[in-house]
Design a protein around this motif. Sequence first.
Motif, PDB file in Angstrom:
ATOM      1  N   ALA A  61      -5.588  11.726 -32.526  1.00 25.12           N
ATOM      2  CA  ALA A  61      -6.570  11.473 -31.464  1.00 25.12           C
ATOM      3  C   ALA A  61      -6.762   9.974 -31.305  1.00 25.12           C
ATOM      4  O   ALA A  61      -6.521   9.213 -32.245  1.00 25.12           O
ATOM      5  N   ALA A  62      -7.211   9.567 -30.118  1.00 18.74           N
ATOM      6  CA  ALA A  62      -7.486   8.158 -29.858  1.00 18.74           C
ATOM      7  C   ALA A  62      -8.670   8.044 -28.914  1.00 18.74           C
ATOM      8  O   ALA A  62      -8.955   8.964 -28.133  1.00 18.74           O
ATOM      9  N   ILE A  63      -9.337   6.893 -28.986  1.00 19.80           N
ATOM     10  CA  ILE A  63     -10.463   6.619 -28.104  1.00 19.80           C
ATOM     11  C   ILE A  63     -10.333   5.191 -27.602  1.00 19.80           C
ATOM     12  O   ILE A  63     -10.019   4.281 -28.378  1.00 19.80           O
ATOM     13  N   SER A  64     -10.546   4.998 -26.317  1.00 19.05           N
ATOM     14  CA  SER A  64     -10.379   3.677 -25.726  1.00 19.05           C
ATOM     15  C   SER A  64     -11.450   2.705 -26.216  1.00 19.05           C
ATOM     16  O   SER A  64     -12.470   3.111 -26.785  1.00 19.05           O
ATOM     17  N   TRP A  65     -11.211   1.416 -25.978  1.00 17.30           N
ATOM     18  CA  TRP A  65     -12.147   0.394 -26.435  1.00 17.30           C
ATOM     19  C   TRP A  65     -13.541   0.602 -25.863  1.00 17.30           C
ATOM     20  O   TRP A  65     -14.537   0.308 -26.507  1.00 17.30           O
ATOM     21  N   SER A  66     -13.610   1.138 -24.646  1.00 14.68           N
ATOM     22  CA  SER A  66     -14.903   1.359 -23.988  1.00 14.68           C
ATOM     23  C   SER A  66     -15.557   2.668 -24.431  1.00 14.68           C
ATOM     24  O   SER A  66     -16.734   2.898 -24.169  1.00 14.68           O
ATOM     25  N   GLY A  67     -14.771   3.517 -25.069  1.00 18.73           N
ATOM     26  CA  GLY A  67     -15.272   4.841 -25.421  1.00 18.73           C
ATOM     27  C   GLY A  67     -15.223   5.823 -24.266  1.00 18.73           C
ATOM     28  O   GLY A  67     -15.575   6.995 -24.435  1.00 18.73           O
ATOM     29  N   GLY A  68     -14.762   5.369 -23.126  1.00 23.92           N
ATOM     30  CA  GLY A  68     -14.786   6.210 -21.946  1.00 23.92           C
ATOM     31  C   GLY A  68     -13.642   7.198 -21.830  1.00 23.92           C
ATOM     32  O   GLY A  68     -13.700   8.140 -21.038  1.00 23.92           O
ATOM     33  N   SER A  69     -12.588   6.971 -22.631  1.00 28.84           N
ATOM     34  CA  SER A  69     -11.422   7.861 -22.570  1.00 28.84           C
ATOM     35  C   SER A  69     -11.038   8.296 -23.968  1.00 28.84           C
ATOM     36  O   SER A  69     -11.033   7.489 -24.896  1.00 28.84           O
ATOM     37  N   THR A  70     -10.716   9.564 -24.076  1.00 27.15           N
ATOM     38  CA  THR A  70     -10.240  10.106 -25.350  1.00 27.15           C
ATOM     39  C   THR A  70      -8.945  10.875 -25.118  1.00 27.15           C
ATOM     40  O   THR A  70      -8.710  11.401 -24.021  1.00 27.15           O
ATOM     41  N   PHE A  71      -8.130  10.924 -26.143  1.00 29.10           N
ATOM     42  CA  PHE A  71      -6.821  11.564 -26.051  1.00 29.10           C
ATOM     43  C   PHE A  71      -6.597  12.359 -27.335  1.00 29.10           C
ATOM     44  O   PHE A  71      -6.993  11.917 -28.414  1.00 29.10           O
ATOM     45  N   TYR A  72      -5.943  13.512 -27.193  1.00 25.37           N
ATOM     46  CA  TYR A  72      -5.724  14.374 -28.341  1.00 25.37           C
ATOM     47  C   TYR A  72      -4.301  14.926 -28.342  1.00 25.37           C
ATOM     48  O   TYR A  72      -3.711  15.176 -27.282  1.00 25.37           O
ATOM     49  N   ALA A  73      -3.788  15.134 -29.539  1.00 17.06           N
ATOM     50  CA  ALA A  73      -2.539  15.877 -29.670  1.00 17.06           C
ATOM     51  C   ALA A  73      -2.812  17.323 -29.268  1.00 17.06           C
ATOM     52  O   ALA A  73      -3.912  17.840 -29.480  1.00 17.06           O
ATOM     53  N   ASP A  74      -1.818  17.961 -28.708  1.00 17.31           N
ATOM     54  CA  ASP A  74      -1.992  19.349 -28.270  1.00 17.31           C
ATOM     55  C   ASP A  74      -2.425  20.247 -29.419  1.00 17.31           C
ATOM     56  O   ASP A  74      -3.192  21.191 -29.232  1.00 17.31           O
ATOM     57  N   SER A  75      -1.948  19.946 -30.617  1.00 14.88           N
ATOM     58  CA  SER A  75      -2.222  20.799 -31.773  1.00 14.88           C
ATOM     59  C   SER A  75      -3.683  20.777 -32.209  1.00 14.88           C
ATOM     60  O   SER A  75      -4.115  21.660 -32.953  1.00 14.88           O
TER      61      SER A  75
END
Length: 124
Positions: free
Chosen positions: A49-63
Amino acid sequence: QVQLVESGGGLVEVGGSLRLSCAASGLSFSQHTMAWFRQAPGKEREFVAAISWSGGSTFYADSVKGRFTISREYANNTVTLQMNSLRPEDTAVYYCAGRPWGVVPTTPGEFNYWGQGTQVTVSS
């Protein structure tokens, strides 16, 4: 000197929950993208998982979508990974990573800073 220190790992039963934390120091936390990766024995390090510097965007592995949640707290320079409905295949060493603001990559080589890792074991 940049330091990322993970905590919160441990042994949990299938279906249980854990909350990982990463305390960051020595960097401008609000200007860095933060992420979690994991590495199981004999396998390559993989994006979680990841979160942008602003906290406004998050990303996740499908699993892990729908089970894990990444968040960050600017007041204490901490990024957290809430892990629910854990499965045996989630067993791995979990690493916190950071890179200066910009795009949010999902490959380990794109991150500048790494913690030492914390072990998560899910027993069946």
